[in-house]
Design a protein around this motif. Sequence first.
Motif, PDB file in Angstrom:
ATOM      1  N   GLU A   1      36.021 -16.358  10.466  1.00 53.64           N
ATOM      2  CA  GLU A   1      36.484 -15.332  11.412  1.00 53.64           C
ATOM      3  C   GLU A   1      36.189 -15.753  12.845  1.00 53.64           C
TER       4      GLU A   1
ATOM      5  N   LYS B   1      32.888 -16.668   5.317  1.00 53.77           N
ATOM      6  CA  LYS B   1      33.911 -15.740   5.790  1.00 53.77           C
ATOM      7  C   LYS B   1      33.689 -15.398   7.266  1.00 53.77           C
ATOM      8  N   GLN B   2      32.449 -15.086   7.628  1.00 56.97           N
ATOM      9  CA  GLN B   2      32.144 -14.751   9.019  1.00 56.97           C
ATOM     10  C   GLN B   2      32.336 -15.953   9.939  1.00 56.97           C
TER      11      GLN B   2
ATOM     12  N   TRP C   1      30.493 -19.046  16.211  1.00 52.21           N
ATOM     13  CA  TRP C   1      30.737 -20.077  15.197  1.00 52.21           C
ATOM     14  C   TRP C   1      29.508 -20.987  15.073  1.00 52.21           C
TER      15      TRP C   1
ATOM     16  N   GLN D   1      38.574 -18.554  13.812  1.00 54.06           N
ATOM     17  CA  GLN D   1      39.923 -18.043  14.036  1.00 54.06           C
ATOM     18  C   GLN D   1      40.097 -17.434  15.428  1.00 54.06           C
ATOM     19  N   THR D   2      39.053 -16.797  15.925  1.00 52.95           N
ATOM     20  CA  THR D   2      39.153 -16.126  17.228  1.00 52.95           C
ATOM     21  C   THR D   2      38.611 -16.971  18.368  1.00 52.95           C
TER      22      THR D   2
ATOM     23  N   LEU E   1      41.580 -12.940   4.591  1.00 51.95           N
ATOM     24  CA  LEU E   1      40.350 -13.691   4.368  1.00 51.95           C
ATOM     25  C   LEU E   1      39.592 -13.185   3.140  1.00 51.95           C
TER      26      LEU E   1
ATOM     27  N   THR F   1      47.961 -11.907  11.297  1.00 51.64           N
ATOM     28  CA  THR F   1      46.873 -11.530  10.425  1.00 51.64           C
ATOM     29  C   THR F   1      46.859 -12.474   9.237  1.00 51.64           C
TER      30      THR F   1
END
Length: 147
Positions: A58, A54-55, A67, A61-62, A45, A42
């Motif tokens: 995220e 931020k989104q 994106w 990151q995944t 953010l 974790t």
Amino acid sequence: MKKYSLATAFAISFSFIACAQNTGKEKQNPRTLKISNKKQETMDLSKITDTSVKQAIEALQTGDKSWYDFFTANPVMTDDGNTVNFKSFFSNALGKEMFLTIDRVENDGKDIYGNFKTGQWGTFPVFFKFHKNPEGKFDRLDIGQTH
């Protein structure tokens, strides 16, 4: 006797087919399975104050292809000052490269600094500088290694 042998062979064949069928329990997103097998880390953010950035981070990151939705059709991108093709770059990086830490956020949440893990080059400190157009999409992304 031949009728019995053919009927038996036919029944056995169908039982093999039935064994290979998907019962619905296995229906999971392959990416979800891949992520759940990785060590879950974790990262905070909350330092990122710009909601779109931020989104987007995220999604990065995944390894989520959403994106690309945060950017214009052909955003300008630089990597250590050199212009690179955004889509080509992230077609290789998305899902393989990610921030390990967010150390500093500047420019109203649009400049992100932290340690970044790349598959090929290792881990090192980087910056991501997002540039928004008037419609709220990113039309430029500057990334690079910090010194």
